[in-house]
Write an enzyme that holds these catalytic residues in place. Structure first.
Site, PDB file in Angstrom:
ATOM      1  CG  ASN A   1      -7.222   8.766  11.653  1.00 57.04           C
ATOM      2  OD1 ASN A   1      -7.628   9.528  12.531  1.00 57.04           O
ATOM      3  ND2 ASN A   1      -6.077   8.115  11.716  1.00 57.04           N
TER       4      ASN A   1
ATOM      5  CE  LYS B   1      -0.723   2.218   6.722  1.00 58.64           C
ATOM      6  NZ  LYS B   1      -2.128   2.533   6.565  1.00 58.64           N
TER       7      LYS B   1
ATOM      8  NE  ARG C   1      -6.329   1.190   0.317  1.00 56.41           N
ATOM      9  CZ  ARG C   1      -6.604   1.784   1.447  1.00 56.41           C
ATOM     10  NH1 ARG C   1      -5.724   1.801   2.408  1.00 56.41           N
ATOM     11  NH2 ARG C   1      -7.766   2.351   1.626  1.00 56.41           N
TER      12      ARG C   1
ATOM     13  CD  GLU D   1      -8.992  -1.096   4.243  1.00 56.53           C
ATOM     14  OE1 GLU D   1      -9.208  -0.294   3.347  1.00 56.53           O
ATOM     15  OE2 GLU D   1      -8.605  -0.758   5.379  1.00 56.53           O
TER      16      GLU D   1
ATOM     17  CG  ASN E   1      -1.850   1.118   1.321  1.00 56.97           C
ATOM     18  OD1 ASN E   1      -1.835   2.007   0.460  1.00 56.97           O
ATOM     19  ND2 ASN E   1      -2.673   1.135   2.338  1.00 56.97           N
TER      20      ASN E   1
ATOM     21  N   GLY F   1     -15.007   2.211  15.028  1.00 60.32           N
ATOM     22  CA  GLY F   1     -16.110   1.244  14.989  1.00 60.32           C
ATOM     23  C   GLY F   1     -15.799  -0.029  15.760  1.00 60.32           C
TER      24      GLY F   1
ATOM     25  NE  ARG G   1     -10.212  12.948   3.768  1.00 56.88           N
ATOM     26  CZ  ARG G   1      -9.934  11.638   3.837  1.00 56.88           C
ATOM     27  NH1 ARG G   1     -10.775  10.801   4.413  1.00 56.88           N
ATOM     28  NH2 ARG G   1      -8.813  11.186   3.325  1.00 56.88           N
TER      29      ARG G   1
ATOM     30  CB  CYS H   1     -12.098   8.829  18.138  1.00 49.54           C
ATOM     31  SG  CYS H   1     -13.794   8.735  18.642  1.00 49.54           S
TER      32      CYS H   1
ATOM     33  CG  HIS I   1     -14.146   1.848   7.291  1.00 47.70           C
ATOM     34  ND1 HIS I   1     -13.380   0.749   6.963  1.00 47.70           N
ATOM     35  CD2 HIS I   1     -13.267   2.794   7.692  1.00 47.70           C
ATOM     36  CE1 HIS I   1     -12.106   1.034   7.160  1.00 47.70           C
ATOM     37  NE2 HIS I   1     -12.011   2.280   7.600  1.00 47.70           N
TER      38      HIS I   1
ATOM     39  CG  HIS J   1     -13.006   3.534   3.595  1.00 51.33           C
ATOM     40  ND1 HIS J   1     -13.692   4.503   4.301  1.00 51.33           N
ATOM     41  CD2 HIS J   1     -11.706   3.725   3.897  1.00 51.33           C
ATOM     42  CE1 HIS J   1     -12.854   5.228   4.988  1.00 51.33           C
ATOM     43  NE2 HIS J   1     -11.620   4.797   4.751  1.00 51.33           N
TER      44      HIS J   1
HETATM   45  P1  ADP Z   1      -7.286   4.932   9.505  1.00 51.35           P
HETATM   46  O1  ADP Z   1      -8.519   5.510   8.895  1.00 51.35           O
HETATM   47  O2  ADP Z   1      -6.112   5.848   9.487  1.00 51.35           O
HETATM   48  O3  ADP Z   1      -6.985   3.512   9.052  1.00 51.35           O
HETATM   49  P2  ADP Z   1      -8.081   3.665  11.985  1.00 51.35           P
HETATM   50  O4  ADP Z   1      -9.116   2.804  11.355  1.00 51.35           O
HETATM   51  O5  ADP Z   1      -6.893   3.003  12.573  1.00 51.35           O
HETATM   52  O6  ADP Z   1      -7.617   4.843  11.059  1.00 51.35           O
HETATM   53  O7  ADP Z   1      -8.823   4.508  13.152  1.00 51.35           O
HETATM   54  C1  ADP Z   1      -8.171   5.453  13.904  1.00 51.35           C
HETATM   55  C2  ADP Z   1      -9.181   6.055  14.858  1.00 51.35           C
HETATM   56  O8  ADP Z   1      -9.650   5.042  15.761  1.00 51.35           O
HETATM   57  C3  ADP Z   1      -8.598   7.164  15.726  1.00 51.35           C
HETATM   58  O9  ADP Z   1      -9.499   8.257  15.777  1.00 51.35           O
HETATM   59  C4  ADP Z   1      -8.540   6.513  17.090  1.00 51.35           C
HETATM   60  O10 ADP Z   1      -8.691   7.439  18.119  1.00 51.35           O
HETATM   61  C5  ADP Z   1      -9.731   5.594  17.038  1.00 51.35           C
HETATM   62  N1  ADP Z   1      -9.660   4.588  18.102  1.00 51.35           N
HETATM   63  C6  ADP Z   1      -8.799   3.573  18.251  1.00 51.35           C
HETATM   64  N2  ADP Z   1      -9.040   2.912  19.426  1.00 51.35           N
HETATM   65  C7  ADP Z   1     -10.079   3.562  20.029  1.00 51.35           C
HETATM   66  C8  ADP Z   1     -10.801   3.389  21.246  1.00 51.35           C
HETATM   67  N3  ADP Z   1     -10.518   2.412  22.095  1.00 51.35           N
HETATM   68  N4  ADP Z   1     -11.806   4.236  21.528  1.00 51.35           N
HETATM   69  C9  ADP Z   1     -12.125   5.253  20.676  1.00 51.35           C
HETATM   70  N5  ADP Z   1     -11.485   5.456  19.511  1.00 51.35           N
HETATM   71  C10 ADP Z   1     -10.480   4.627  19.188  1.00 51.35           C
END
Ligand code: ADP
Length: 395
Positions: free
Chosen positions: A209, A14, A91, A383, A7, A331, A239, A282, A206, A180
């Site tokens: 970030n 990655k 990817r 993915e 990726n 999620g 965003r 988050c 999904h 996605h």
């Molecule tokens: P990307 O879109 O870069 O792949 P990820 O899917 O890894 O990102 O998601 C990152 C987000 O998930 C960040 O906002 C992070 O704070 C949130 N996150 C990870 N663990 C937790 C948690 N236990 N509680 C709330 N948010 C979380």
């Protein structure tokens, strides 16, 4: 049979080496800060190896060379020689209207991905570079392109069209593409297996970030919240998601911003970061909200409200819903987000098992209570596995 999954981002790379029979990840890692100072984080779970090496990586070529060196026998790699890699899955961000499935890369495919850089100027050029370097370093291996947009090519025209003058679609290809796709496909497939019913109606959230929601009918994407670019839809880490397009013109005018500056404002300075102010993460948001931070509370309420609105809209456009799935960093990990989103959705048959939702449990978990008409699942996305499986299928 071993697949190398790559990726390539604008300054990162990655990778994962996946044994496609056992679907076991043999090695994985990340090259960062390519073109700057460079760094590789290299991991082999089975051998308990984790290295974090600062190394100069002037271009993606050096990064891929380093990955190939690290995964071979030298340095306790996971394969004896590069010959053990059967194919490479890439990817690719944007497949436009050309690709509704993954493809083996040939000159024509590569040219089309290059052409689509107009629609994805940050991502497609890096993806092209990754493929070109692999062709150069491993000329006898098959490269497969797996597109982030492909799953959404099943959207009907009335769903993907914007109500702009038709020539903006015909001449400029401005329409909803969605992103996605590999994640939405993977997660909805798993939910489908659980539901085991014809004409299933699934909503996949999904949330990471970058976040998007997709409605999936009988395995096909019907609508998705991201659009012409990943900016449309939900409020995300940085965003803004849906806003009135006229407000963009107004802000540009009032603040005297160029289109590039406005683009940065909406993509990198908005969302959670823009409203909360301290972070785009988050976890930080939830922590500050629990301490009574008002802006954190506002940003969190906005985040939840927008997710809920999409679920409601998608349930209506699907004509019902059998399952809601949560995936992505938020999620999969934030029980608070899931609980708040599902609250008050009992009118449409959603009843969350609050206890189960709050427990930390890895893997796929059914979170709805027994009497819930709509199943709620937490399904960790993967993915890279979709990319490896598609690569295997095509070679
Ligand atoms: P990307 O879109 O870069 O792949 P990820 O899917 O890894 O990102 O998601 C990152 C987000 O998930 C960040 O906002 C992070 O704070 C949130 N996150 C990870 N663990 C937790 C948690 N236990 N509680 C709330 N948010 C979380």
């Amino acid at each position: 049979m071993k697949i190398l999954v790559l990726n390539s981002g604008s300054s990162s790379l990655k990778y994962k080496v996946i044994d496609i029979i056992s679907e076991y990840v043999l090695a994985e890692g990340l090259c960062e800060r390519i073109g700057l100072d460079g760094r590789i984080i290299y991991k082999v779970e089975s051998k308990n190896i984790k290295e974090n090496i600062e190394v100069e990586l002037p271009t993606h070529k050096e990064a891929i060379e380093l990955v190939l060196e690290k995964i071979q026998n030298i340095d306790n790699g996971v394969i004896k020689s590069i010959e053990e890699i059967n194919a490479i899955g890439h990817r690719v961000a944007h497949g436009g209207e050309y690709f509704d499935d993954s493809v083996v890369v040939n000159d024509d495919v590569l040219q089309k991905i290059r052409e689509l850089s107009e629609l994805a100027p940050l991502h497609n050029p890096a993806n092209v570079l990754g493929i070109e370097i692999c062709k150069e370093l491993m000329p006898d291996k098959t490269n497969v392109a797996v597109f982030d947009t492909a799953f959404h090519q099943s959207m009907p025209d009335y769903s993907y069209m914007y109500a702009l003058p038709i020539e903006d679609y015909e001449e400029l290809k401005v329409r909803k593409y969605g992103f996605h796709g590999t994640s939405h496909k993977y997660v909805s497939n798993i939910a489908n297996e659980y539901l085991n019913k014809e004409n299933s109606k699934i909503i996949v959230c999904h949330l990471g970030n970058g976040s998007s929601i997709t409605s999936v009918k009988n395995g096909q994407s019907i609508d998705t919240s991201m659009g012409f670019t990943p900016l449309q839809g939900l409020m995300m880490g940085t965003r803004c998601g849906d806003i009135d397009p006229a407000s963009v013109l107004y802000i540009m005018d009032k603040r005297n911003l160029t289109s590039n500056e406005m683009n940065t404002r909406m993509n990198k300075e908005s969302g959670i970061l823009g409203v909360f102010g301290d972070s785009s993460d988050c976890r930080d948001l939830q922590e500050e909200m629990n301490k009574g931070n008002k802006r954190a509370r506002l940003a969190f309420d906005m985040l939840i409200f927008k997710i809920k609105k999409y679920i409601g809209a998608y349930a209506a456009s699907l004509g019902g819903v059998d399952a809601i799935c949560f995936t992505g960093g938020i999620g999969e990990n934030s029980s608070v987000v899931r609980e708040r989103v599902c609250k008050d959705l009992e009118f449409m048959g959603v009843k969350l098992n609050i206890q189960k939702n709050s427990e930390r449990q890895d893997g796929i978990v059914e979170l709805s209570s027994e009497e819930s008409k709509v199943k709620v699942f937490k399904i960790p996305t993967n993915e890279e596995l979709v990319i490896a499986r598609d690569t295997y299928r095509l070679v």
